[in-house]
Design a protein around this motif. Structure first.
Motif, PDB file in Angstrom:
ATOM      1  N   ALA A   1      -4.272   2.166  13.188  1.00  0.00           N
ATOM      2  CA  ALA A   1      -4.188   3.469  12.524  1.00  0.00           C
ATOM      3  C   ALA A   1      -3.073   3.522  11.477  1.00  0.00           C
ATOM      4  CB  ALA A   1      -4.002   4.593  13.534  1.00  0.00           C
ATOM      5  N   LEU A   2      -2.704   2.358  10.933  1.00  0.00           N
ATOM      6  CA  LEU A   2      -1.671   2.318   9.902  1.00  0.00           C
ATOM      7  C   LEU A   2      -2.270   2.336   8.489  1.00  0.00           C
ATOM      8  CD1 LEU A   2       0.693  -0.384  11.454  1.00  0.00           C
ATOM      9  CD2 LEU A   2       0.868   2.107  11.629  1.00  0.00           C
TER      10      LEU A   2
ATOM     11  N   ARG B   1       2.949   5.409   6.928  1.00  0.00           N
ATOM     12  CA  ARG B   1       4.059   5.831   6.076  1.00  0.00           C
ATOM     13  C   ARG B   1       5.289   6.144   6.905  1.00  0.00           C
ATOM     14  NH1 ARG B   1       4.235   6.669   1.047  1.00  0.00           N
ATOM     15  NH2 ARG B   1       1.968   6.635   0.845  1.00  0.00           N
ATOM     16  N   ALA B   2       5.093   6.758   8.067  1.00  0.00           N
ATOM     17  CA  ALA B   2       6.226   7.051   8.935  1.00  0.00           C
ATOM     18  C   ALA B   2       6.917   5.765   9.380  1.00  0.00           C
ATOM     19  CB  ALA B   2       5.752   7.845  10.154  1.00  0.00           C
ATOM     20  N   LEU B   3       6.119   4.732   9.641  1.00  0.00           N
ATOM     21  CA  LEU B   3       6.689   3.448  10.031  1.00  0.00           C
ATOM     22  C   LEU B   3       7.501   2.844   8.888  1.00  0.00           C
ATOM     23  CD1 LEU B   3       6.727   1.407  12.395  1.00  0.00           C
ATOM     24  CD2 LEU B   3       4.759   0.289  11.334  1.00  0.00           C
TER      25      LEU B   3
ATOM     26  N   LEU C   1       0.806  -1.217   0.000  1.00  0.00           N
ATOM     27  CA  LEU C   1       0.000   0.000   0.000  1.00  0.00           C
ATOM     28  C   LEU C   1       0.840   1.267   0.000  1.00  0.00           C
ATOM     29  CD1 LEU C   1      -2.924  -0.761   2.482  1.00  0.00           C
ATOM     30  CD2 LEU C   1      -3.120  -0.167   0.061  1.00  0.00           C
ATOM     31  N   ALA C   2       2.147   1.125   0.105  1.00  0.00           N
ATOM     32  CA  ALA C   2       3.003   2.290   0.316  1.00  0.00           C
ATOM     33  C   ALA C   2       2.931   3.296  -0.819  1.00  0.00           C
ATOM     34  CB  ALA C   2       4.450   1.855   0.536  1.00  0.00           C
ATOM     35  N   ASP C   3       2.631   2.839  -2.025  1.00  0.00           N
ATOM     36  CA  ASP C   3       2.710   3.736  -3.176  1.00  0.00           C
ATOM     37  C   ASP C   3       1.387   3.896  -3.911  1.00  0.00           C
ATOM     38  OD1 ASP C   3       5.653   4.334  -3.255  1.00  0.00           O
ATOM     39  OD2 ASP C   3       5.702   2.165  -3.295  1.00  0.00           O
TER      40      ASP C   3
END
Length: 331
Positions: A299-300, A319-321, A267-269
């Motif tokens: 909440a990710l 995204r921060a993770l 899901l990152a992109d």
């Protein structure tokens, strides 16, 4: 110039492909290899790929010259992954093979097909089987080592165009597909090597972002085939460089579990449905849904319904993770 003629029904049936098409990427990358016009952007791929090109690739290049018409049957209009495309290629109806080879002769009068093309004209399964085997070998050797990065770049392009769609509708998307695009309902005009008209006639249009398409968009020569417009994407400058950070999957998997780590990376992109995530993670849709629910609870990931599908996207915390920034996962 390519002129694509829309009706009101066609505007309601435009789709953006969810990922790269393996056969269109095969065809476009063959052009890059033959022309040696990869430039700095695709240079890393070209340098690594040239030594790996299988000898059987000559069967493909005979049907796909670097300039001019390539046989439409090389890029079957089917869904699914590489296996489905190869099966469709093997099963190409004889009337399409005959029509495409006739068109090849008309548009490429100075090119002669090798003697084995008579097997294709005769409808002998072995002939098309060899072409499909050559496509399989080429994709495995030349595209597969880069496929994850290709998917990421195409996914990013799709995300950008989805944002344009949300802001300005299909008018904005069609107007910005390519620098040559001129959209004035009911006709989309684009730079094209030949003068061609494509009347959609209510069939809609699939917009297919392509990693290896560099210059003008392209489409089938045969207007009876399912309408598709293959267009260049905007590449990230350092697409070939592996990212650093806990984009270390092992570390993230140890933290949230291997399946959830794969889903989060997928899901990152971009945005994906549950079914798309399941395919990328190699699991079932119910299992993917269960893990996505856990990521949503943390909440990710965020999810929302769109028509008959649930669309998932990574949150700022997720995204921060992924990027390895310090985050607090406490309640």
């Amino acid at each position: 110039m390519l002129r694509i003629h829309f009706t009101g029904e066609d505007l309601a049936r435009i789709r953006i492909a969810t990922g790269p098409d393996p056969m269109w990427e095969m065809l476009m990358s063959l052009h890059r290899l033959r022309r040696r016009d990869s430039g700095m952007l695709l240079g890393p791929w070209l340098r690594e790929s040239l030594p790996r090109v299988p000898a059987t690739t000559r069967l493909l290049t005979a049907l796909a010259p670097p300039v001019g018409y390539s046989a439409d049957f090389l890029t079957p209009a089917v869904g699914g992954g590489l296996a489905a495309h190869l099966e469709a290629l093997r099963s190409t109806p004889l009337h399409q093979v005959t029509r495409d080879l006739r068109e090849f002769g008309i548009q490429n009068p100075k090119r002669r097909l090798p003697a084995w093309h008579r097997e294709l004209v005769a409808g002998e399964p072995a002939g098309m089987g060899r072409v499909a085997d050559a496509a399989q070998a080429y994709v495995d050797a030349v595209l597969d080592p880069f496929w994850e990065r290709i998917w990421v770049q195409v996914s990013r392009d799709r995300t950008r165009r989805s944002a344009v769609l949300a802001e300005g509708g299909w008018d904005a998307v069609l107007s910005t597909l390519h620098p040559s695009a001129h959209w004035e309902y009911p006709v989309l005009r684009l730079a094209f090597p030949v003068d061609q008209d494509l009347h959609l006639g209510g069939r809609g249009l699939l917009l297919q972002p392509s990693f290896f398409c560099r210059y003008a968009p392209t489409t089938f020569a045969d207007p009876a085939l399912p309408p598709v417009l293959v267009h260049p994407i905007e590449h990230e400058p350092h697409w070939a460089t592996p990212e650093v950070g806990p984009a270390d999957r092992g570390a993230l998997a140890a933290l949230i579990g291997p399946t959830r780590a794969v889903l989060l990376f997928a899901l990152a992109d971009g945005i994906a449905t549950t079914g798309q995530l399941a395919r990328r993670a190699g699991t079932t849709a119910p299992n993917a849904s269960r893990h996505v629910a856990a990521l949503r609870e943390a909440a990710l990931v965020s999810s929302h319904r769109h028509r008959n599908a649930t669309l998932h996207t990574v949150t700022k915390l997720g995204r921060a993770l992924l990027e390895g920034r310090n985050v607090c996962l406490c309640a």
